[in-house]
Design a protein around this motif. Structure first.
Motif, PDB file in Angstrom:
ATOM      1  N   ILE A  19       0.830  -1.202   0.000  1.00 50.59           N
ATOM      2  CA  ILE A  19       0.000   0.000   0.000  1.00 50.59           C
ATOM      3  C   ILE A  19       0.868   1.257   0.000  1.00 50.59           C
ATOM      4  CG2 ILE A  19      -1.415   1.397   1.564  1.00 50.59           C
ATOM      5  CD1 ILE A  19      -3.213  -0.891   1.923  1.00 50.59           C
ATOM      6  N   VAL A 110      -6.932   1.009   7.545  1.00 53.84           N
ATOM      7  CA  VAL A 110      -6.025   0.985   6.408  1.00 53.84           C
ATOM      8  C   VAL A 110      -6.800   0.705   5.125  1.00 53.84           C
ATOM      9  CG1 VAL A 110      -3.985  -0.145   5.425  1.00 53.84           C
ATOM     10  CG2 VAL A 110      -4.144   0.215   7.892  1.00 53.84           C
ATOM     11  N   THR A 111      -7.913  -0.044   5.264  1.00 59.97           N
ATOM     12  CA  THR A 111      -8.655  -0.394   4.052  1.00 59.97           C
ATOM     13  C   THR A 111      -9.425   0.804   3.491  1.00 59.97           C
ATOM     14  OG1 THR A 111     -10.650  -1.109   5.213  1.00 59.97           O
ATOM     15  CG2 THR A 111      -8.918  -2.745   4.922  1.00 59.97           C
ATOM     16  N   SER A 112      -9.678   1.816   4.325  1.00 55.87           N
ATOM     17  CA  SER A 112     -10.221   3.069   3.773  1.00 55.87           C
ATOM     18  C   SER A 112      -9.014   3.922   3.409  1.00 55.87           C
ATOM     19  CB  SER A 112     -11.074   3.810   4.797  1.00 55.87           C
ATOM     20  OG  SER A 112     -11.970   2.924   5.401  1.00 55.87           O
ATOM     21  N   LEU A 113      -8.514   3.645   2.224  1.00 54.31           N
ATOM     22  CA  LEU A 113      -7.175   4.089   1.863  1.00 54.31           C
ATOM     23  C   LEU A 113      -6.975   5.594   1.992  1.00 54.31           C
ATOM     24  CD1 LEU A 113      -4.694   2.657   1.135  1.00 54.31           C
ATOM     25  CD2 LEU A 113      -5.284   2.781  -1.277  1.00 54.31           C
ATOM     26  N   ASP A 114      -7.953   6.364   1.500  1.00 49.96           N
ATOM     27  CA  ASP A 114      -7.758   7.818   1.507  1.00 49.96           C
ATOM     28  C   ASP A 114      -7.648   8.357   2.926  1.00 49.96           C
ATOM     29  OD1 ASP A 114      -7.749   7.804  -1.185  1.00 49.96           O
ATOM     30  OD2 ASP A 114      -9.858   8.372  -1.416  1.00 49.96           O
TER      31      ASP A 114
ATOM     32  N   VAL B 236      -8.008  -8.271   7.274  1.00 48.55           N
ATOM     33  CA  VAL B 236      -7.411  -6.941   7.084  1.00 48.55           C
ATOM     34  C   VAL B 236      -6.576  -6.921   5.806  1.00 48.55           C
ATOM     35  CG1 VAL B 236      -5.738  -5.296   8.005  1.00 48.55           C
ATOM     36  CG2 VAL B 236      -7.408  -6.324   9.528  1.00 48.55           C
ATOM     37  N   GLY B 239      -8.692  -6.726   2.868  1.00 43.34           N
ATOM     38  CA  GLY B 239      -9.208  -5.363   2.756  1.00 43.34           C
ATOM     39  C   GLY B 239      -8.178  -4.429   2.121  1.00 43.34           C
ATOM     40  N   MET B 240      -6.913  -4.625   2.505  1.00 47.70           N
ATOM     41  CA  MET B 240      -5.847  -3.806   1.924  1.00 47.70           C
ATOM     42  C   MET B 240      -5.769  -4.035   0.417  1.00 47.70           C
ATOM     43  SD  MET B 240      -2.719  -4.290   4.585  1.00 47.70           S
ATOM     44  CE  MET B 240      -2.727  -3.672   6.259  1.00 47.70           C
ATOM     45  N   ALA B 243      -8.538  -2.330  -1.223  1.00 49.83           N
ATOM     46  CA  ALA B 243      -8.340  -0.880  -1.232  1.00 49.83           C
ATOM     47  C   ALA B 243      -7.429  -0.479  -2.389  1.00 49.83           C
ATOM     48  CB  ALA B 243      -7.741  -0.429   0.097  1.00 49.83           C
ATOM     49  N   LEU B 244      -6.388  -1.289  -2.608  1.00 45.48           N
ATOM     50  CA  LEU B 244      -5.476  -1.005  -3.722  1.00 45.48           C
ATOM     51  C   LEU B 244      -6.193  -1.172  -5.065  1.00 45.48           C
ATOM     52  CD1 LEU B 244      -2.130  -2.551  -2.511  1.00 45.48           C
ATOM     53  CD2 LEU B 244      -2.581  -0.160  -3.052  1.00 45.48           C
ATOM     54  N   ARG B 250      -9.715   4.018 -10.050  1.00 49.71           N
ATOM     55  CA  ARG B 250     -10.144   5.406  -9.954  1.00 49.71           C
ATOM     56  C   ARG B 250     -10.164   6.107 -11.290  1.00 49.71           C
ATOM     57  NH1 ARG B 250      -7.863   7.802  -4.396  1.00 49.71           N
ATOM     58  NH2 ARG B 250      -8.993   6.269  -3.207  1.00 49.71           N
ATOM     59  N   ARG B 265     -15.364  -4.210   0.196  1.00 52.21           N
ATOM     60  CA  ARG B 265     -14.522  -3.630   1.244  1.00 52.21           C
ATOM     61  C   ARG B 265     -15.353  -3.336   2.489  1.00 52.21           C
ATOM     62  NH1 ARG B 265     -12.805   0.538   3.234  1.00 52.21           N
ATOM     63  NH2 ARG B 265     -14.224   1.944   2.153  1.00 52.21           N
ATOM     64  N   ASP B 269     -15.125  -4.845   6.283  1.00 48.83           N
ATOM     65  CA  ASP B 269     -15.101  -4.010   7.496  1.00 48.83           C
ATOM     66  C   ASP B 269     -16.137  -4.487   8.492  1.00 48.83           C
ATOM     67  OD1 ASP B 269     -13.043  -2.512   6.672  1.00 48.83           O
ATOM     68  OD2 ASP B 269     -14.184  -0.710   6.167  1.00 48.83           O
TER      69      ASP B 269
END
Lengths: 214, 410
Positions: A19, A110-114, B236, B239-240, B243-244, B250, B265, B269
Motif C-alpha cells: 500500500i 487501512v482499508t479506507s485508503l484515503d 485486514v 481489505g488492503m 483498497a489497492l 479510480r 470492502r 469491514d
C-alpha cells in the motif's frame, strides 16, 4: 515519505509495504519485533514509524512501549500505532509527552485508503490521528462533564472530528458544512470547554484530547 | 488362592509379635504418663510416647498396606511450631493420636487369637494332605485303636491326604475371613477419620476446579490470540488488497466494478467489526494486554449509559477471576441499558481482606430483573465456578444491584 514498519504478521507487513509503495512512499525497513524497530528508527530517522501494538516476544503491548521509548529517545519522532482493537489508555500513553505527531488507528482503517493516507500525512506533519473508536471512548468518560454536557449535538460531532485530528477543511467535507460555520462551532466548543482559542490546529487537537482525558 | 491365603497367613502371623510389643508399650506408656501427668514433664513425656506409638502405628499401616495392596493414608497433622506445651496439646487433641492408641490396645486381644485360630486349621489341613509323605516316619506304637489304621497303613494315609485336601479350601477361606476382619478394623482405626478425608477431598476438588478454570481461561486467551494472528489479520490483508484495487479503478469512474469492490470492502469491514465484538465477548484483548481496570474502562466506553467507575489501583487477581469480573460488569451494564431503562450506572470494584475481589454494579432503572434469567444464570455459573457468589437485588421500581464476590485464594 520515508517510513519504517514494525508488524510481526508477514501478511500484514507485506500488505502495508504494498500500500505504501503503491502510493508513492518509501519503506526503509520492515521489522517484526520491538528491539529491531528501535534500531531501525535510530539508524534511518524515518519521517514516520508505523507500529503494531502486539509484537514478540510477549505479544502484549511491546509495540506501544517501543513507540514510547522511541519518542523518549527522539522527541517528536512521528509514530502511528496500528492495532486490531483500540484502547483509550493506549491513546493516553501516546499523547502523554505532548509533542504531537502521534496516531492510533484500528488496522481496519487501512482499508479506507484515503483516510489512512490522510492520517499518515497528518502524523508525519506533527499532527494527530485518533481512531473514531478512541474518541468514542473518550466521550463516554465525559458524560458527567459539564462542559461536554453543554454542547449541542452538532458541536459534539465537530468536537469528535477535532479529537480525531481532522483539519477544519476535512471537518467541513465530512459534515458538509461551510468553513465559516465549522469555525464558529469550534470557537463555541473551545469556549464551552474553557479552552484557549488557538490558531495552531495541532495544539488545538492536543488541548481537546487532554481535556477529554482529564 | 494359595498366594492370597499365604499373604493372609503372613499378615495374621506378623500381627502376633506386634501385638505383644503393642501390649507391653500400651501398659508401660499408660503407667508412665499417669505418673508424670501432674508434673512438669507431662508434655515432654506425651510427645516422646507419641513418637513410639506412631512408629508402631506406622508399622501397622505398612502391614495393612502390604496385605491389602492398598496403602493407608497417614492421618497425622503437620507438626505445629512452638513451645513443648503447645505441641503436646496439639498432639493430644488430634483424633489420630486416640485412634492409634485404640488400635494398639485392641491388637493384643485381637491379633493373638487371630493368629492361633488361623494357624491351627491351616496346619491341620496341610498336615493331613501331606500325610503320606511323613506319617510313616512317625513311630506310633501306642496309637489309639481308632487312629491306628490311618497312621499305620498306606490306604489310611491316602485317606488322610484326601481329607486334608478337602479341608484345605475351608481352611483357606477361614484364614482369609480372619485376615479380612482384622484388616477392616485396622483400616477403620488407622486411616484418617471421615472429617479429615472430607477435608482432603474438598482441598483436592478445589485444586482441580481451579485448574479447570485456569485451563479454560488459558484456552480463551489462546483463541483470542489465534484469531488476532489468523482470521482477523487475513481479513485486514484482503481489505488492503481491495483498497489497492479500488485505487487502481479510480481512473475509470464509470466502471461498475468499482461499486462492487467498494461494497466488498465494506463487507469486510463489517466482518472485522463483528469479529472484534466476538473476541471481546470471549476474552477481551485488553485483559490479555493490560489487565482488569483498563478492560473495564473500555467496557464502560461502549456502554450507551453514563457509568461511574471506581477501581482500586491495584487489582492483582488470577486471570480467570479477571475475566469473570469483566463479564459480570459487561452483562450488568447491558441489562441496565436494555431492560431496566436506567439513566446511569455505578461500577465499583474493591479488594477484600483475604486478597479477594468484590464487584458491584448498581443502576437506577426500574428493577424487576429475573435472577434466573438466561444471562444472569450463565453469569452465576461463571462466578460460582470460581467459588464466588453472585447476588442480584432488583426490587420492582429499582434500583438493581448486581454484585459478585470472588475469593482469590486459588
Amino acid at each position: 515519505m520515508r517510513i519504517v514498519i514494525a508488524e510481526d504478521l508477514l501478511l500484514l507487513r507485506d500488505g502495508l509495504i504494498r500500500i505504501l509503495t503503491d502510493t508513492g512512499h518509501e519503506v526503509l525497513a520492515a521489522v517484526d519485533n520491538a528491539p529491531d524497530l528501535e534500531r531501525a528508527v535510530a539508524e534511518h530517522r524515518p519521517d514516520l514509524s508505523i507500529v503494531d501494538v502486539r509484537l514478540p516476544p510477549g505479544f502484549r503491548d511491546e509495540g506501544l512501549r517501543a513507540a514510547l521509548a522511541i519518542r523518549a529517545e527522539h522527541p517528536g519522532a512521528p509514530v502511528l500505532i496500528l492495532s486490531q482493537y483500540v484502547e483509550r489508555s493506549y491513546a493516553v500513553d501516546l499523547l502523554a509527552d505532548g509533542d504531537g505527531a502521534v496516531g492510533y488507528l484500528l488496522k481496519d482503517r487501512v482499508t479506507s485508503l484515503d483516510d489512512f493516507l490522510d492520517a499518515i500525512d497528518r502524523v508525519a506533519a506533527g499532527g494527530t490521528a485518533m481512531d473514531p473508536e478512541v474518541v468514542r471512548q473518550l466521550f463516554a468518560r465525559n458524560t458527567r462533564d459539564r462542559g461536554v454536557a453543554a454542547l449541542t449535538v452538532r458541536e459534539r460531532e465537530v468536537l469528535a472530528l477535532v479529537a480525531e485530528g481532522l483539519s477544519n477543511s476535512a471537518i467541513c467535507a465530512a459534515l458538509s458544512l461551510a468553513a465559516v460555520s465549522v469555525e464558529k462551532h469550534i470557537t463555541n466548543i473551545l469556549a464551552k470547554l474553557d479552552l484557549p482559542p488557538d490558531a495552531d490546529s495541532h495544539r488545538r487537537v492536543r488541548a481537546v484530547l487532554a481535556y477529554l482525558n482529564h | 488362592m494359595i498366594g492370597r491365603t499365604g499373604r493372609a497367613l503372613g499378615y495374621l502371623a506378623l500381627g502376633a509379635p506386634v501385638a505383644i510389643l503393642a501390649l507391653a508399650w500400651t501398659l508401660v506408656s499408660s503407667i508412665l504418663l499417669l505418673l508424670l501427668a501432674p508434673t512438669q514433664l507431662a508434655p515432654r513425656a506425651l510427645l516422646g510416647a507419641t513418637v513410639v506409638s506412631r512408629s508402631l502405628a506406622r508399622f501397622e499401616r505398612w502391614r495393612l498396606g502390604w496385605y491389602s495392596g492398598r496403602p493407608v493414608a497417614v492421618p497425622y497433622q503437620p507438626t505445629v511450631a512452638g513451645p513443648v506445651r503447645v505441641r503436646a496439646a496439639a498432639v493430644f487433641r488430634e483424633p489420630a493420636t486416640r485412634r492409634d492408641a485404640g488400635w494398639l490396645a485392641t491388637l493384643f486381644p485381637l491379633a493373638l487369637p487371630s493368629m492361633l485360630l488361623a494357624l491351627v486349621p491351616t496346619l491341620l489341613a496341610v498336615g493331613l494332605a501331606t500325610a503320606p509323605a511323613w506319617l510313616w516316619a512317625v513311630p506310633n506304637p501306642n496309637a489309639p485303636e481308632l487312629v491306628a489304621p490311618i497312621v499305620g497303613t498306606w490306604p489310611g494315609r491316602a485317606a488322610a491326604a484326601v481329607l486334608g485336601l478337602a479341608l484345605a479350601p475351608l481352611a483357606a477361606r477361614w484364614v482369609l475371613t480372619l485376615a479380612r476382619g482384622q484388616a477392616g478394623l485396622a483400616r477403620l482405626l488407622l486411616r484418617p477419620d471421615d472429617r479429615q478425608q472430607l477435608t482432603a477431598l474438598a482441598a483436592r476438588l478445589a485444586t482441580t476446579r481451579a485448574r479447570v478454570v485456569d485451563a479454560q481461561a488459558a484456552e480463551l486467551r489462546r483463541i483470542e490470540r489465534d484469531l488476532h494472528d489468523g482470521a482477523q489479520a487475513r481479513i485486514v490483508a484482503a481489505g488492503m488488497t481491495l483498497a489497492l484495487a479500488d485505487r487502481k479503478l479510480r481512473g475509470r469512474p464509470d466502471d461498475p466494478v468499482r461499486a462492487d469492490v467498494e461494497l466488498a470492502r465494506r463487507q469486510l469491514d463489517g466482518a472485522l467489526a463483528e469479529l472484534r465484538h466476538l473476541v471481546r465477548g470471549a476474552h477481551p484483548p485488553i485483559l490479555t494486554d493490560r489487565g482488569l481496570s483498563a478492560a473495564l474502562g473500555a467496557l464502560i466506553a461502549d456502554s450507551p449509559l453514563p457509568v461511574d467507575l471506581r477501581v482500586p489501583d491495584d487489582t492483582s487477581v488470577p486471570p480467570a477471576v479477571e475475566a469473570a469480573a469483566y463479564f459480570v460488569v459487561s452483562e450488568a451494564l447491558t441489562n441496565a441499558a436494555k431492560h431496566a431503562g436506567a439513566q446511569r450506572c455505578e461500577v465499583t470494584l474493591a479488594g477484600t481482606a483475604g486478597g479477594g475481589l468484590t464487584v458491584q454494579v448498581r443502576d437506577d432503572g426500574r428493577g424487576g430483573a429475573d435472577p434466573a434469567g438466561a444471562g444472569l444464570d450463565g453469569l452465576r455459573r461463571r462466578v460460582e465456578a470460581l467459588d464466588g457468589i453472585l447476588s442480584v437485588q432488583s426490587p420492582a421500581g429499582g434500583p438493581t444491584v448486581v454484585s459478585a464476590e470472588f475469593p482469590c485464594a486459588s
